[in-house]
Design an enzyme around this catalytic site. Structure first.
Site, PDB file in Angstrom:
ATOM      1  N   ASP A 153       0.741  -1.302  -0.042  1.00 21.19           N
ATOM      2  CA  ASP A 153       0.084   0.197   0.010  1.00 21.19           C
ATOM      3  C   ASP A 153       0.682   1.143   0.095  1.00 21.19           C
ATOM      4  O   ASP A 153       2.006   1.284   0.715  1.00 21.19           O
ATOM      5  CB  ASP A 153      -0.910  -0.163   1.495  1.00 21.19           C
ATOM      6  CG  ASP A 153      -1.823   1.257   1.151  1.00 21.19           C
ATOM      7  OD1 ASP A 153      -2.773   1.066   0.335  1.00 21.19           O
ATOM      8  OD2 ASP A 153      -1.743   2.068   2.144  1.00 21.19           O
TER       9      ASP A 153
ATOM     10  N   GLU B  61       1.244  -0.739  -4.961  1.00 22.21           N
ATOM     11  CA  GLU B  61       0.204   0.379  -5.488  1.00 22.21           C
ATOM     12  C   GLU B  61       0.745   1.766  -6.156  1.00 22.21           C
ATOM     13  O   GLU B  61       0.693   2.711  -5.390  1.00 22.21           O
ATOM     14  CB  GLU B  61      -0.848   0.584  -4.117  1.00 22.21           C
ATOM     15  CG  GLU B  61      -1.970   1.456  -4.307  1.00 22.21           C
ATOM     16  CD  GLU B  61      -2.357   2.191  -3.391  1.00 22.21           C
ATOM     17  OE1 GLU B  61      -3.592   2.818  -3.533  1.00 22.21           O
ATOM     18  OE2 GLU B  61      -1.848   2.385  -2.151  1.00 22.21           O
TER      19      GLU B  61
ATOM     20  N   ASP C 102     -10.345   1.050  -4.345  1.00 20.71           N
ATOM     21  CA  ASP C 102     -10.138   2.665  -4.136  1.00 20.71           C
ATOM     22  C   ASP C 102     -10.865   3.480  -5.361  1.00 20.71           C
ATOM     23  O   ASP C 102     -10.802   4.533  -5.433  1.00 20.71           O
ATOM     24  CB  ASP C 102      -8.661   2.884  -4.300  1.00 20.71           C
ATOM     25  CG  ASP C 102      -7.886   2.488  -2.848  1.00 20.71           C
ATOM     26  OD1 ASP C 102      -8.568   2.856  -1.883  1.00 20.71           O
ATOM     27  OD2 ASP C 102      -6.797   1.946  -3.111  1.00 20.71           O
TER      28      ASP C 102
END
Length: 816
Positions: free
Chosen positions: A567, A596, A664
């Site tokens: 992340d 990410e 997201d």
């Protein structure tokens, strides 16, 4: 004037007022408001060619454009936009002169080289002297010079008998650069140049080592017409395969086995385009055929990427929202961190920083758009639905039937929130998911069913109740963990009312109070530390780094997971990811590391950090624009998709996590505005393109969902009652089978075929005599494709009729 599209995607969901501010609008803060479209804020304006400084502004907070270069002015840093004009182009002028006098040496001399006799020597090739001049726009005078004192102009050179002049009194010849007559190079590619050499900003030749004796040579050069390239390795010639091209650049590659890796090897390129012959090493294009670079094969680190990953199908699961396998595990909210936050409040009573954690009914999805308890009518961020690891285990047969071979789990560590990015302990699986034993059992059973599993980790931050942060809240700078965080003020208020601003007290991710950031570098601030690549210049926070590395190693060694999804990696120091990769690959060489990264991933995928990234920039975003929003042309779509193939190692290209939606972003159904036919076209492209296809749980059964947290709805296990859901699920099963049955779709090259209306491309390889063609029709026309059907008669997947491809039709087929 040129139309320039500015875009920015905030890393967290919500409604924002975001403005574009730059020297093109005299730095007016509120004059250029960006408009939100599917979670991306955009604004298109017209600008003249030139260089511009700018930034985005959100709540008076300056945000640099992550897709742009930066420039510093004093203490300020700005994003930089460079719009070149035709006047900025660099032209390549071919020179060819017949050797009528049998001279051994001739040079071209002019005002472009200050009339220096030997600055631009021509080389003799089959009776002609040849070379090239690299010149900006303009008009230049010149002559040829032989033996140091014999001058003649172009007219004299082309006459049957060259009239030599020892005094240089004849008229000079003239070269005038022209877009129509000469090949040009965009200045954005160029670092510097003179009339003999062009130094490019990116390395022309990159070498990647995949195994002990296997090396990829990747070539990236300006896109010249009819370009042919050969690689010279210790004077042995190797053919190259074209991987992709854009209007500006083209990339080639080959993979070579080198037996003696301890020798020193020299390498260079020969480029041919129309009348041009150029030479290149790693740094420059040149007229000098003797340019070389050298390397020692053994000195290159091996890029450890498991090639079996390329055939996988990824399925992303948010555990709380997938399936409830054991209701006794449902959150009871008796933990200390829920005290005062687990009692049902009055309607419309919750203000900022006030929370109500509770268990929702599986089918109650309205609250994910608007909580009845929020004073501002915000979504319900605090609702659990009771999904757990037993629930995932109970649905393995569903996943196998779908064709899934790799599970990506959103965070599963103990945490206060349902999304669990606010970890309390990186070594404990949340007990409401089943705890550590349930996770070990799940991984074992998934492996027995030939399904790999990777877990989501956020190492930029932890949770407000993370053991170390809690200790700091209680003890202040007496805590042994005090330096694990960036503190600005202490103690914290006893009650975090709506006026509490977390960033006044400690560094936290995007100002979210529940996500305090870690302090990796004791000598730098939270933003500056992230840019450091050399670990030798960092002041390491050893205790923190060791805790994180040991914690993640446990999941590889004791639980046998197959990798990590990382992340917000751009908000962790570069050097840490080098250390992290070395640890992970040292324990499990075939582990999958995927970051990410929302923007251009080039610097992350050169073998030092990750195997792949969540491919937003070069995959999801172009597909969103072409298939769903219809805001881009076919040619622009191909240009953007091809750009993602230019700069990366071949193994990394095949390791991208190619997604259409995630936790997201808006869900697929919402992106497609409920139009199933449009959605299917994007899926056909996803499963026939290079990279690993990704499915966000529920998208395969047409689950809707707008902005976070609405895009995290519970899985609709009553999907069998809905014909559209069943239709899409069946579509996914079929296209997944096509991909898995045809290695060309996950290991072959790609070539786009130019067409006015249809998206056409083929997949092929050097090892297979067969090819696969893919034709996708996004237009509103019905188009004849008989010629393709006759050439590719073995249909694998189609929506055609009478040799015609209808609107929203597709044809995936193979040669005999």
């Amino acid at each position: 004037m040129k139309k320039i599209l500015f875009s920015y995607q905030p890393p967290i969901a919500g409604k924002f007022d975001i403005y574009l501010v730059g020297d093109f609008n005299n730095w007016k803060k509120n004059s250029l408001k960006m408009q939100e479209d599917s979670g991306i804020y955009k604004l298109e304006i017209q600008l003249k060619p030139g260089k511009y400084k700018y930034y985005f502004l959100k709540d008076n907070q300056i945000i640099l454009d992550p897709k742009a270069n930066t420039v510093s002015q004093g203490r300020e840093t700005f994003s930089l936009l460079n719009i070149p004009s035709d006047d900025d182009l660099l032209y390549i002028i071919p020179i060819k002169l017949k050797n009528s006098k049998n001279y051994e040496e001739i040079s071209i001399v002019g005002d472009f080289n200050n009339w220096l006799p030997n600055a631009n020597q021509l080389h003799l090739d089959k009776g002609f002297f040849k070379s090239n001049l690299f010149l900006p726009k303009g008009q230049y005078q010149y002559k040829y010079l032989a033996k140091g004192d014999r001058w003649y102009n172009e007219k004299e050179a082309n006459s049957q008998t060259i009239k030599e002049s020892h005094d240089n009194i004849s008229p000079n010849s003239v070269i005038k650069t022209s877009v129509t007559d000469h090949i040009s190079i965009n200045p954005v590619l160029i670092d510097s140049y003179d009339s003999n050499d062009i130094f490019l900003k990116d390395k022309i030749i990159r070498i990647y080592r995949y195994y002990a004796d296997s090396f990829e040579f990747k070539i990236l050069v300006p896109n010249f017409p009819q370009l042919e390239i050969s690689l010279q390795l210790n004077d042995e010639s190797h053919k190259l395969v074209c991987l992709a091209s854009t209007n500006q650049q083209v990339t080639f590659h080959t993979i070579i086995k080198i037996q003696d890796i301890y020798k020193i090897y020299k390498f260079s390129l020969i480029l041919k385009s129309k009348d041009l012959i150029l030479y290149a090493n790693q740094d420059k294009l040149s007229n000098n055929k003797r340019v070389r670079s050298w390397f020692r094969p053994y000195s290159l680190r091996i890029i450890q990427i498991d090639s079996s990953l390329h055939s996988k199908i990824i399925y992303q699961i948010m555990p709380d929202r997938f399936a409830n396998g054991d209701s006794s595990l449902n959150p009871h909210f008796q933990e200390t961190y829920y005290q005062g936050k687990n009692q049902k409040p009055q309607v419309r009573s919750l203000n900022k920083n006030e929370e109500y954690y509770h268990l929702a009914d599986w089918n109650d999805i309205k609250i994910l758009k608007e909580s009845p308890y929020s004073a501002q009518a915000n979504p319900d961020w605090f609702a659990f639905y009771g999904g757990d690891l037993k629930g995932i285990q109970s649905r393995i047969s569903y996943l196998k039937e779908l064709g899934i071979s790799l599970i990506y789990l959103n965070p599963i560590f103990t945490a206060k929130s349902p999304h669990r990015y606010d970890s309390i302990d990186f070594r404990q699986i949340d007990p409401h998911l089943g705890g550590n034993p349930a996770f070990k059992e799940l991984v074992d059973i998934l492996h027995q069913n030939e399904i790999k599993v990777i877990i989501d980790i956020a190492l930029n931050h932890c949770g407000y109740d993370f053991f170390a942060f809690k200790d700091c809240r209680e003890k202040g700078d007496k805590s042994k963990y005090w330096k694990w965080f960036d503190w600005y003020k202490w103690p914290l208020p006893k009650k975090l009312d709506e006026n509490f601003i977390a960033e006044d007290y400690y560094q936290c991710w995007w100002g979210v109070k529940d996500l305090p950031e870690f302090n990796y570098d004791l000598s730098r601030g939270p933003k500056a530390e992230n840019m450091v690549k050399d670990i030798e210049v960092a002041d390491l926070n050893h205790d923190l780094v060791n805790y994180l590395l040991v914690s993640m190693k446990i999941w590889l060694t004791e639980y046998d997971i197959d990798g990590f999804r990382l992340d917000v990696p751009e908000e962790v120091p570069f050097w840490f990811w080098q250390v992290f990769r070395d640890m992970v690959k040292g324990v499990k060489a075939n582990a999958y590391l995927v970051g990410e990264v929302w923007n251009d991933p080039q610097e992350w995928l050169q073998g030092e950090y990750f195997d792949g990234i969540m491919n937003y920039h070069f995959f999801k975003d172009p597909l969103l624009a072409y298939f769903f929003n219809k805001s881009t042309s076919l040619s622009t779509f191909i240009e953007r998709i091809s750009s993602g193939l230019l700069n990366l190692p071949w193994q990394s290209i095949k390791s991208q996590m190619n997604l259409l939606a995630s936790h997201d972003t808006l869900r697929l159904r919402s992106l497609a505005k409920d139009k199933l036919a449009r959605l299917k076209l994007a899926i056909v492209f996803q499963f026939t393109f290079i990279g690993i296809p990704h499915i966000y749980y529920g998208d395969e059964v047409f689950l809707a969902g707008e902005k976070d947290p609405d895009n995290r709805r519970p899985f609709p296990w009553d999907y069998e009652t809905d014909e559209e859901r069943l239709d899409l699920l069946d579509f996914y099963k079929n296209i997944i089978k096509v991909r898995k049955d045809n290695p060309l779709l996950w290991d072959g090259y790609i070539e786009f075929i130019e067409d006015e209306h249809l998206l056409i491309y083929k997949r092929w390889s050097l090892q297979d005599t067969k090819e696969i063609i893919i034709i996708i029709n996004r237009s509103n026309l019905q188009i004849e494709i008989s010629s393709f059907i006759s050439q590719y008669p073995i249909s694998l997947f189609e929506k055609i009729q009478d040799n015609q491809i209808p609107e929203y039709g597709y044809y995936v087929a193979k040669t005999k």
